[in-house]
Design an enzyme around this catalytic site. Structure first.
Site, PDB file in Angstrom:
ATOM      1  N   GLY A   1    -105.644 -79.314  36.630  1.00 24.23           N
ATOM      2  CA  GLY A   1    -106.777 -79.371  35.539  1.00 24.23           C
ATOM      3  C   GLY A   1    -107.211 -77.825  35.202  1.00 24.23           C
TER       4      GLY A   1
ATOM      5  CG  ASP B   1    -116.894 -84.888  42.943  1.00 23.48           C
ATOM      6  OD1 ASP B   1    -117.400 -85.137  43.734  1.00 23.48           O
ATOM      7  OD2 ASP B   1    -116.382 -85.570  42.003  1.00 23.48           O
TER       8      ASP B   1
ATOM      9  CD  GLU C   1    -110.489 -76.863  41.557  1.00 21.35           C
ATOM     10  OE1 GLU C   1    -109.776 -76.895  40.352  1.00 21.35           O
ATOM     11  OE2 GLU C   1    -110.022 -77.221  42.617  1.00 21.35           O
ATOM     12  CG  ASP C   2    -110.370 -78.660  37.596  1.00 26.72           C
ATOM     13  OD1 ASP C   2    -110.767 -78.310  38.694  1.00 26.72           O
ATOM     14  OD2 ASP C   2    -109.705 -79.695  37.097  1.00 26.72           O
TER      15      ASP C   2
ATOM     16  CG  ASP D   1    -106.541 -85.988  35.028  1.00 29.07           C
ATOM     17  OD1 ASP D   1    -107.147 -85.171  35.621  1.00 29.07           O
ATOM     18  OD2 ASP D   1    -105.928 -86.851  35.428  1.00 29.07           O
TER      19      ASP D   1
HETATM   20  P1  IMP Z   1    -113.231 -82.579  45.162  1.00 24.82           P
HETATM   21  O1  IMP Z   1    -112.304 -82.418  46.279  1.00 24.82           O
HETATM   22  O2  IMP Z   1    -114.159 -83.909  45.281  1.00 24.82           O
HETATM   23  O3  IMP Z   1    -114.235 -81.282  45.003  1.00 24.82           O
HETATM   24  O4  IMP Z   1    -112.523 -82.870  43.852  1.00 24.82           O
HETATM   25  C1  IMP Z   1    -111.904 -81.749  43.205  1.00 24.82           C
HETATM   26  C2  IMP Z   1    -111.174 -82.316  42.103  1.00 24.82           C
HETATM   27  O5  IMP Z   1    -111.352 -83.541  41.561  1.00 24.82           O
HETATM   28  C3  IMP Z   1    -110.945 -81.355  40.828  1.00 24.82           C
HETATM   29  O6  IMP Z   1    -110.185 -80.390  41.052  1.00 24.82           O
HETATM   30  C4  IMP Z   1    -110.434 -82.244  39.780  1.00 24.82           C
HETATM   31  O7  IMP Z   1    -109.085 -82.288  39.736  1.00 24.82           O
HETATM   32  C5  IMP Z   1    -110.898 -83.900  40.217  1.00 24.82           C
HETATM   33  N1  IMP Z   1    -112.337 -84.042  39.559  1.00 24.82           N
HETATM   34  C6  IMP Z   1    -113.558 -83.959  40.181  1.00 24.82           C
HETATM   35  N2  IMP Z   1    -114.644 -84.668  39.343  1.00 24.82           N
HETATM   36  C7  IMP Z   1    -113.923 -84.785  38.106  1.00 24.82           C
HETATM   37  C8  IMP Z   1    -114.235 -85.255  36.784  1.00 24.82           C
HETATM   38  O8  IMP Z   1    -115.793 -85.593  36.396  1.00 24.82           O
HETATM   39  N3  IMP Z   1    -113.494 -85.371  35.787  1.00 24.82           N
HETATM   40  C9  IMP Z   1    -111.964 -85.308  36.208  1.00 24.82           C
HETATM   41  N4  IMP Z   1    -111.638 -84.692  37.454  1.00 24.82           N
HETATM   42  C10 IMP Z   1    -112.398 -84.498  38.210  1.00 24.82           C
HETATM   43 MG    MG Z   2    -108.667 -79.249  39.930  1.00 25.14          MG
END
Ligand code: IMP
Ligand code: MG
Length: 166
Positions: free
Chosen positions: A38, A95, A91-92, A151
């Protein structure tokens, strides 16, 4: 698809982040790490806005299927040599924070000099675990966004802007 952040807006924010990072890291041994897949567009634009010598590296982390986190994170790196280096994880989007938390633990075990985090998008309201984010492009609410590397089941990564599905 509704535009949330236009190409112009992203470009100017990435320039600001690059300037700030250059100021903070100019005396450091900087290794920018692209978290695949991402972050690839953000990473390519960001490093071109960092005005100092740096190295780049790649790491792949997967935690998502469809629109929700699976909670399980798998990490794979591509010959990363981090010992004694100042790491900037690119990081993109953050969340829940679960992915980055696992990445930080994984890298810490390899003895870098320091670890800092830059994310383009920050869903602060969704955080389940605290991660030390040093630079944040935009704080956004609980929306599922795509484009500029992000994505939905591997689609929309090549959009030049960030959008929300309607
Ligand atoms: P986390 O582990 O919940 O912080 O998720 C992080 C990863 O989930 C990011 O690096 C993205 O690849 C994916 N992600 C979280 N939210 C989104 C979104 O709104 N659109 C697309 N990918 C997301
Ligand atoms: Mg990511």
């Amino acid at each position: 698809m509704k535009t949330l952040l236009s190409e112009e807006l992203i470009k100017s924010r990435v320039e600001d982040l690059g300037d700030q990072i250059t100021k903070d890291f100019h005396t450091k041994n900087l290794l920018c790490i692209c978290i695949l897949k991402g972050s690839v567009l953000f990473f390519a634009d960001l490093i071109r806005n960092i005005g100092m010598d740096l190295q780049i590296g790649f790491l792949k982390a997967s935690s998502y299927e469809g629109q929700s986190s699976t909670g399980k994170v798998t990490i794979h790196d591509f010959d990363l040599e981090v010992e004694g280096k100042d790491l900037l994880l690119v990081e993109d989007i953050i969340d829940t924070g679960l992915t980055l938390n696992e990445i930080v633990k994984y890298l810490q075990a390899k003895n870098p000099r320091s670890i800092s985090i830059v994310t383009l998008l920050n869903k602060e309201c969704k955080r389940k675990i605290k991660v030390p984010v040093k630079y944040s492009g935009y704080v956004i609410s609980d929306l599922f966004v795509v484009g500029y590397g992000l994505d939905l089941d591997e689609k929309y990564r090549n959009l030049p802007y960030i959008g929300v599905m309607e």
